[in-house]
Write a protein that holds these residues in place. Structure first.
Motif, PDB file in Angstrom:
ATOM      1  N   LYS A   1      67.308  89.533  49.965  1.00  0.00           N
ATOM      2  CA  LYS A   1      66.818  88.157  49.830  1.00  0.00           C
ATOM      3  C   LYS A   1      65.456  87.855  50.446  1.00  0.00           C
ATOM      4  CE  LYS A   1      68.815  83.493  50.146  1.00  0.00           C
ATOM      5  NZ  LYS A   1      69.985  82.733  50.614  1.00  0.00           N
ATOM      6  N   ILE A   2      65.148  88.412  51.619  1.00  0.00           N
ATOM      7  CA  ILE A   2      63.933  88.024  52.333  1.00  0.00           C
ATOM      8  C   ILE A   2      62.758  88.970  52.091  1.00  0.00           C
ATOM      9  CG2 ILE A   2      65.343  86.987  54.156  1.00  0.00           C
ATOM     10  CD1 ILE A   2      64.526  89.350  55.959  1.00  0.00           C
TER      11      ILE A   2
ATOM     12  N   SER B   1      81.226  78.037  50.466  1.00  0.00           N
ATOM     13  CA  SER B   1      79.779  78.270  50.535  1.00  0.00           C
ATOM     14  C   SER B   1      78.965  77.136  49.926  1.00  0.00           C
ATOM     15  CB  SER B   1      79.423  79.587  49.847  1.00  0.00           C
ATOM     16  OG  SER B   1      79.842  79.569  48.489  1.00  0.00           O
TER      17      SER B   1
ATOM     18  N   GLY C   1      73.163  80.989  60.773  1.00  0.00           N
ATOM     19  CA  GLY C   1      72.188  82.025  60.479  1.00  0.00           C
ATOM     20  C   GLY C   1      72.722  83.169  59.651  1.00  0.00           C
ATOM     21  N   ALA C   2      72.244  84.365  59.954  1.00  0.00           N
ATOM     22  CA  ALA C   2      72.454  85.521  59.091  1.00  0.00           C
ATOM     23  C   ALA C   2      73.800  86.213  59.277  1.00  0.00           C
ATOM     24  CB  ALA C   2      71.331  86.536  59.310  1.00  0.00           C
TER      25      ALA C   2
ATOM     26  N   LYS D   1      69.271  85.758  55.249  1.00  0.00           N
ATOM     27  CA  LYS D   1      68.571  84.469  55.203  1.00  0.00           C
ATOM     28  C   LYS D   1      67.180  84.644  55.790  1.00  0.00           C
ATOM     29  CE  LYS D   1      72.683  81.518  55.694  1.00  0.00           C
ATOM     30  NZ  LYS D   1      73.631  82.657  55.628  1.00  0.00           N
ATOM     31  N   ASP D   2      66.220  83.881  55.255  1.00  0.00           N
ATOM     32  CA  ASP D   2      64.891  83.868  55.861  1.00  0.00           C
ATOM     33  C   ASP D   2      64.870  82.836  56.987  1.00  0.00           C
ATOM     34  OD1 ASP D   2      64.734  81.403  54.599  1.00  0.00           O
ATOM     35  OD2 ASP D   2      63.227  82.025  53.138  1.00  0.00           O
TER      36      ASP D   2
ATOM     37  N   GLU E   1      65.671  78.981  56.080  1.00  0.00           N
ATOM     38  CA  GLU E   1      67.084  78.805  55.748  1.00  0.00           C
ATOM     39  C   GLU E   1      67.961  78.989  56.978  1.00  0.00           C
ATOM     40  OE1 GLU E   1      70.380  80.342  52.440  1.00  0.00           O
ATOM     41  OE2 GLU E   1      68.470  81.402  52.681  1.00  0.00           O
ATOM     42  N   THR E   2      67.593  79.935  57.844  1.00  0.00           N
ATOM     43  CA  THR E   2      68.359  80.155  59.075  1.00  0.00           C
ATOM     44  C   THR E   2      68.307  78.928  59.977  1.00  0.00           C
ATOM     45  OG1 THR E   2      67.999  82.548  59.018  1.00  0.00           O
ATOM     46  CG2 THR E   2      68.524  81.583  61.156  1.00  0.00           C
TER      47      THR E   2
ATOM     48  N   HIS F   1      70.441  76.199  58.445  1.00  0.00           N
ATOM     49  CA  HIS F   1      71.855  76.541  58.581  1.00  0.00           C
ATOM     50  C   HIS F   1      72.336  76.337  60.016  1.00  0.00           C
ATOM     51  CE1 HIS F   1      75.407  79.334  58.140  1.00  0.00           C
ATOM     52  NE2 HIS F   1      75.444  78.718  56.979  1.00  0.00           N
TER      53      HIS F   1
END
Length: 246
Positions: free
Chosen positions: A76-77, A196, A212-213, A218-219, A222-223, A226
């Motif tokens: 994703k990142i 989700s 987070g991750a 997640k970048d 987004e982290t 979240h």
């Protein structure tokens, strides 16, 4: 729970030198080279001899999206931080050339696609759609053998430095924590939220929240979002307890 992530170790990828090629590093190590507080004071110098690399190859999806040999999921990142690092490299080494091998570009955030286009068009980073089959050292260079599927031809580059974007992995202790707390995880080891879509930070256990991750790649933006949601849910719970005590 904010257990974070680990990077897929280069030793798991013999096709990329298995961690034995000195001038093949991962994206996190390159990020340290870019940092003013890093080991080189922000100067981009290759590990083997401390010289400035004139040709740098970035390899995306290293260990990701490869169900046969490595991890089946997209991390994703990688598309975005590779574009960022290639741009910063061009800003530091003006006469340097950067190449990016990619499967496809997954830049779904706000203005993310424009950012990758900037790397290609304004900074003249050469994007090659295809996989790298082999890395090996020859005459002080890292030889990169790959394919350009759009051009339909084999590509060989004598690189000074190769930067690999490895897959993101859940930390090993994440699975232990999940078992201890009775939390479900998917087949890859990422923790599963209650839902989700509607409850991305809640778990099946009331009062335990994900940040987070630990629930997937997640970048940073987004982290942060979240984790803010998890903090808000924790404050909501504490506020309710305080009201009940009164």
């Amino acid at each position: 729970l904010a257990t974070g992530y680990d990077l897929y170790d280069l030793t798991n990828m013999p096709e990329y030198g298995g961690g034995q090629l000195e001038d093949v590093i991962d994206g996190l190590a390159f990020e340290r080279l870019l940092s003013a507080s890093g080991p080189t004071g922000g100067k981009i110098l290759r590990p083997s001899d401390g010289k400035e690399p004139r040709e740098v190859v970035f390899i995306q999806c290293a260990g990701s999206r490869d169900p046969e040999k490595h991890q089946p999921y997209c991390s994703k990142i990688c598309c975005m931080y590779t574009a960022k690092q290639a741009i910063l490299y061009r800003h530091r080494v003006h006469d340097g050339q950067a190449y990016v091998f990619y499967i496809d570009i997954r830049a779904a955030g706000k203005r993310y696609d424009e950012f990758t286009q900037r790397a290609m068009e304004d900074e003249h980073v050469m994007y090659l759609r295809g996989k790298v089959s082999r890395l090996f050292r020859q005459d002080g260079k890292v030889m990169v053998w790959g394919a350009d599927t759009l051009g339909g031809q084999q590509v060989q580059i004598a690189a000074d430095l190769v930067v690999v974007a490895p897959a993101m992995l859940p930390r090993l202790k994440t699975r232990q924590i999940a078992e201890m707390l009775g939390l479900p995880s998917d087949k890859n080891g990422w923790l599963l939220p209650d839902d989700s879509n509607t409850h991305p930070v809640e778990t099946v256990r009331p009062g335990i929240f994900l940040a987070g991750a630990d629930s997937g790649p997640k970048d940073i933006p987004e982290t942060v979002g979240h984790a803010s949601g998890a903090a808000a849910q924790a404050l909501k719970l504490l506020s309710r307890w305080q009201q009940e005590e009164k």
